[in-house]
Design a protein around this motif. Structure first.
Motif, PDB file in Angstrom:
ATOM      1  N   GLU A   1      24.745  47.336  46.425  1.00 31.97           N
ATOM      2  CA  GLU A   1      24.817  48.054  45.153  1.00 31.97           C
ATOM      3  C   GLU A   1      25.849  47.394  44.262  1.00 31.97           C
ATOM      4  O   GLU A   1      26.985  47.139  44.695  1.00 31.97           O
ATOM      5  N   LYS A   2      25.462  47.142  43.029  1.00 34.19           N
ATOM      6  CA  LYS A   2      26.408  46.572  42.082  1.00 34.19           C
ATOM      7  C   LYS A   2      27.419  47.629  41.645  1.00 34.19           C
ATOM      8  O   LYS A   2      27.081  48.808  41.519  1.00 34.19           O
ATOM      9  N   PHE A   3      28.641  47.192  41.422  1.00 36.73           N
ATOM     10  CA  PHE A   3      29.716  48.075  40.963  1.00 36.73           C
ATOM     11  C   PHE A   3      29.349  48.664  39.604  1.00 36.73           C
ATOM     12  O   PHE A   3      28.941  47.937  38.687  1.00 36.73           O
ATOM     13  N   ILE A   4      29.500  49.967  39.488  1.00 38.07           N
ATOM     14  CA  ILE A   4      29.056  50.660  38.275  1.00 38.07           C
ATOM     15  C   ILE A   4      29.821  50.200  37.032  1.00 38.07           C
ATOM     16  O   ILE A   4      29.312  50.261  35.901  1.00 38.07           O
ATOM     17  N   ASN A   5      31.052  49.697  37.245  1.00 45.51           N
ATOM     18  CA  ASN A   5      31.856  49.245  36.095  1.00 45.51           C
ATOM     19  C   ASN A   5      31.910  47.722  35.982  1.00 45.51           C
ATOM     20  O   ASN A   5      32.839  47.174  35.396  1.00 45.51           O
ATOM     21  N   ASN A   6      30.900  47.053  36.540  1.00 48.92           N
ATOM     22  CA  ASN A   6      30.791  45.601  36.312  1.00 48.92           C
ATOM     23  C   ASN A   6      30.681  45.331  34.808  1.00 48.92           C
ATOM     24  O   ASN A   6      30.158  46.164  34.059  1.00 48.92           O
ATOM     25  N   PRO A   7      31.159  44.146  34.371  1.00 47.04           N
ATOM     26  CA  PRO A   7      31.836  43.112  35.152  1.00 47.04           C
ATOM     27  C   PRO A   7      33.304  43.438  35.415  1.00 47.04           C
ATOM     28  O   PRO A   7      33.931  44.144  34.630  1.00 47.04           O
ATOM     29  N   VAL A   8      33.831  42.900  36.525  1.00 46.58           N
ATOM     30  CA  VAL A   8      35.242  43.141  36.834  1.00 46.58           C
ATOM     31  C   VAL A   8      36.150  42.174  36.073  1.00 46.58           C
ATOM     32  O   VAL A   8      37.333  42.454  35.885  1.00 46.58           O
ATOM     33  N   ILE A   9      35.623  41.032  35.668  1.00 51.90           N
ATOM     34  CA  ILE A   9      36.305  40.155  34.703  1.00 51.90           C
ATOM     35  C   ILE A   9      35.265  39.843  33.629  1.00 51.90           C
ATOM     36  O   ILE A   9      34.328  39.083  33.861  1.00 51.90           O
ATOM     37  N   GLU A  10      35.441  40.430  32.483  1.00 52.20           N
ATOM     38  CA  GLU A  10      34.393  40.384  31.464  1.00 52.20           C
ATOM     39  C   GLU A  10      34.437  39.123  30.620  1.00 52.20           C
ATOM     40  O   GLU A  10      33.389  38.595  30.230  1.00 52.20           O
ATOM     41  N   GLU A  11      35.639  38.632  30.325  1.00 52.59           N
ATOM     42  CA  GLU A  11      35.754  37.501  29.404  1.00 52.59           C
ATOM     43  C   GLU A  11      36.602  36.390  30.015  1.00 52.59           C
ATOM     44  O   GLU A  11      37.546  36.654  30.768  1.00 52.59           O
ATOM     45  N   HIS A  12      36.270  35.184  29.645  1.00 48.64           N
ATOM     46  CA  HIS A  12      37.071  34.042  30.067  1.00 48.64           C
ATOM     47  C   HIS A  12      38.371  34.004  29.270  1.00 48.64           C
ATOM     48  O   HIS A  12      38.434  34.502  28.130  1.00 48.64           O
ATOM     49  N   PRO A  13      39.435  33.435  29.825  1.00 48.82           N
ATOM     50  CA  PRO A  13      40.689  33.326  29.077  1.00 48.82           C
ATOM     51  C   PRO A  13      40.611  32.225  28.020  1.00 48.82           C
ATOM     52  O   PRO A  13      39.660  31.437  27.991  1.00 48.82           O
ATOM     53  N   GLU A  14      41.616  32.173  27.196  1.00 50.26           N
ATOM     54  CA  GLU A  14      41.645  31.198  26.100  1.00 50.26           C
ATOM     55  C   GLU A  14      41.594  29.765  26.629  1.00 50.26           C
ATOM     56  O   GLU A  14      41.046  28.867  25.985  1.00 50.26           O
ATOM     57  N   GLU A  15      42.158  29.545  27.822  1.00 49.88           N
ATOM     58  CA  GLU A  15      42.181  28.181  28.386  1.00 49.88           C
ATOM     59  C   GLU A  15      40.816  27.719  28.883  1.00 49.88           C
ATOM     60  O   GLU A  15      40.640  26.558  29.249  1.00 49.88           O
TER      61      GLU A  15
END
Length: 496
Positions: free
Chosen positions: A147-161
Motif C-alpha cells: 500500500e502506498k503511503f497516503i501522504n506520498n510523496p515523502v520528498i516532494e521537490e528536489h533541492p536547489e542544488e
C-alpha cells in the motif's frame, strides 16, 4: 494507458503477459537461471532485501511492451538466491505523483514492515527529457501486497542544488536514524544528495554528499553507499562519460568509489573511481546485506540502446547472477558468484590438458547453460594469447572468445562473432601475482559472465548465438601453453 487503480492495472498487465508467455517459453534466448521478466520489458534491480526468510528482488518492469515505458515494480523472491518464485506486481503508476512511472529505489525493514522507497516520475516533456521526480514509500506486512503511503510523496521537490532529474533513493539505518542518498544532476554535473529521517516519512535535507566533475558524467543514477571492512563504498551509474583507453566504452557506466563518509558533515570523499564490471552489459547495480552478513549485488545485465534480439520473442532484460562483494587479500574490491549458485550444478565434467597449441575442441563438453572453471599455468609461457571459446558452432561461424593477452596483461572479451546481437571487444588490465590464470564462466542461453582470478576482473555481456552453437574450445596462440585444467557443469533451468 491512463492511470486508473492498482488492481485494474494489474489485471490488464496480467492479460498482456499471459498472451506473451508462450512466445517467451519458445524463445531460444530465454534464460535458465537468471532473473528475467515473465514477458515484456525489465531493467534496473530494485528493493533488494533479505526479509522474513526470503531474498526479495524487485525490478523495473513495463508489462505492456518489450521496450521501456510506463514503469512498474516486478517482484520475485527466493529462499536460496537460486530458485525464484514470481509474485504479483508490487507497484503500479496509479497515482498523480507517479503517473508516468514508479522508478527505481530500495527496500528496508521498518520494525517488521517491508517498506519500499521509490521515485515517482512525471514527464514534463518526454522528447526533451524534462521530468519532475519525487520520492515515495509503500508498505507491506506480508511482503507480497503493498500500500502506498497516503501522504506520498515523502520528498516532494528536489533541492536547489538538483533538478527534476531526482531519483533512485537508497535507504539504510545508522544509529537509529534513516539515511537516504538520491541521484540528481545540475549544470552537467552528476550529484548524490543526502537526506535523514527518524520515521521514513519526514525527511531533512542534509546537502550534496558528493558530485562529479565534468569528466565523470552529467548524471549519477542509482547511488548506493555502504560500509565494508571499515571503508565506505559508493556505487553509482554515471551517464555522459567519454571513453578513456580501455575504460568507459559502454553508453553508460557503473562505477565504484572507495573512500570515507562523515555522518557529522554529510560529506563523502574517495580515492578510487573504477568500473565495477569491465564487460558490455552491466548497469544500475545495487547491493544489500543478507542474514549471513554478506554484501550481495545484482545489476541489470543490459545497457540502454543496445540491440536486444529477444524483443522479437516477447521479452527483454535480465539481471546478473547474484555476486558477493568483498575485499581480497591484496586489498582489491572484488565481486564473485555467491556460493549458493553451486546448487544449480549437475553432470560434472573434468579434464586435464597437458599441452595446448592452436585451437582444441574440448571433447564431451558442450551446452548453452553451463558453468566452466578453466585454469591455465602461465609459468614459463611463450604463447602470446590463451583462452576459451564458448557457444561455438560446428561450422565455425559463431563463437564467443575470452582470453588473456600475455604481452599486454589484458583480459579480452570478444563477441564479434557471438550471433544476432551487438558485437564488440572489451579489454581490462590484469596484473598477475602468480603464474595461475583462472577463468570462472557462467553461460546462459543469451549471456556470459566471466570472473577472472576470484573476481579481480569481471566482464558481463549478452550474446545471442543460435541454440545449436554449443561447443567449447581451448586455444593458445604463438606457442604451447601447458597444464590446462577444466571443470564444468550443466546448470539447472530454474524457470521450467
Amino acid at each position: 494507458m491512463n492511470p486508473t487503480n492498482h488492481d485494474e492495472i494489474v489485471r490488464e498487465a496480467d492479460k498482456v503477459l499471459n498472451e506473451n508467455i508462450k512466445k517467451v517459453e519458445n524463445s531460444p534466448y530465454k534464460m535458465a537461471y537468471h532473473i528475467i521478466p515473465p514477458a515484456s520489458w525489465m531493467n534496473d534491480p530494485n528493493g533488494l532485501i533479505y526479509w522474513n526468510g526470503y531474498y526479495h528482488v524487485f525490478y523495473q518492469f513495463h508489462p505492456f511492451d518489450v521496450k521501456t515505458g510506463w514503469m512498474h515494480w516486478g517482484h520475485v523472491r527466493s529462499k536460496d538466491l537460486v530458485h525464484w518464485e514470481r509474485l504479483p506486481i508490487a507497484l503500479t503508476p496509479s497515482n498523480e505523483y507517479d503517473r508516468d512511472g514508479c522508478f527505481s529505489g530500495s527496500a528496508v525493514d521498518d520494525n517488521g514492515i517491508l517498506t519500499l522507497v521509490y521515485t515517482g516520475n512525471i514527464f514534463i516533456d518526454r522528447e526533451k527529457d524534462d521530468v519532475d521526480e519525487c520520492q515515495c514509500i509503500a508498505t507491506s506486512a506480508d511482503g507480497i501486497h503493498f500500500e502506498k503511503f497516503i501522504n506520498n510523496p515523502v520528498i516532494e521537490e528536489h533541492p536547489e542544488e538538483g533538478s527534476g532529474h531526482f531519483r533512485d533513493p537508497k535507504v539504510w539505518k545508522y544509529n537509529d536514524e534513516w539515511y537516504m542518498v538520491v541521484g540528481t544532476r545540475k549544470d552537467q554535473i552528476g550529484k548524490v544528495l543526502l537526506y535523514k529521517s527518524k520515521d521514513l516519512r519526514q525527511w531533512d535535507y542534509i546537502g550534496v554528499m558528493v558530485e562529479s566533475d565534468k569528466e565523470k558524467g552529467y548524471m549519477w543514477e542509482c547511488p548506493d553507499l555502504f560500509e565494508l571492512n571499515g571503508k565506505h563504498i559508493l556505487i553509482t551509474s554515471p551517464q555522459g562519460m567519454e571513453p578513456e583507453g580501455d575504460r568507459y566504452h559502454n553508453l553508460y557506466q557503473t562505477v565504484y568509489m572507495i573512500g570515507d563518509f562523515d555522518y557529522t558533515t554529510g560529506k563523502y570523499s574517495y580515492h578510487t573511481f573504477e568500473e565495477l564490471d569491465k564487460g558490455f552489459d552491466f548497469y544500475a547495480a545495487q547491493t544489500f546485506e543478507d542474514d549471513k552478513g554478506r554484501r550481495i549485488l545484482f545489476a541489470w545485465m543490459d545497457i540502454w540502446e543496445s540491440k536486444m534480439p529477444s524483443q522479437n520473442h516477447g521479452w527483454a532484460g535480465s539481471l546478473t547472477i547474484p555476486r558477493e562483494v568483498s575485499f581480497n587479500e591484496r586489498g582489491q574490491l572484488v565481486t564473485k558468484p555467491v556460493e549458493e549458485l553451486q546448487l544449480l550444478r549437475k553432470n560434472e565434467y573434468e579434464t586435464e590438458l597437458a599441452a595446448v597449441q592452436g585451437e582444441i575442441l574440448v571433447d564431451g563438453l558442450e551446452g548453452d547453460v553451463l558453468e566452466i572453471i578453466a585454469e591455465f599455468d602461465l609459468s614459463n609461457i611463450q604463447a602470446s594469447e590463451v583462452g576459451l571459446k564458448v557457444r561455438c558452432s560446428e561450422d565455425n561461424n559463431e563463437e564467443t572468445v575470452i582470453s588473456y593477452d600475455v604481452k599486454t596483461s589484458k583480459i579480452i572479451f570478444n563477441r564479434d562473432r557471438s550471433g544476432e546481437g551487438d558485437g564488440g571487444v572489451r579489454k581490462a588490465k590484469l596484473d598477475l601475482d602468480s603464474h595461475k590464470l583462472k577463468f570462472h564462466v557462467y553461460i546462459d542461453r543469451s549471456s556470459m559472465e566471466l570472473f577472472v582470478n576470484e573476481g579481480e576482473v569481471v566482464m558481463s555481456g549478452r550474446v545471442y548465438p543460435k541454440s545449436t552453437s554449443r561447443l567449447v574450445k581451448v586455444f593458445s596462440e604463438g606457442d604451447v601453453v601447458s597444464n590446462v585444467s577444466i571443470q564444468a557443469w550443466e546448470l539447472e533451468d530454474v524457470w521450467k
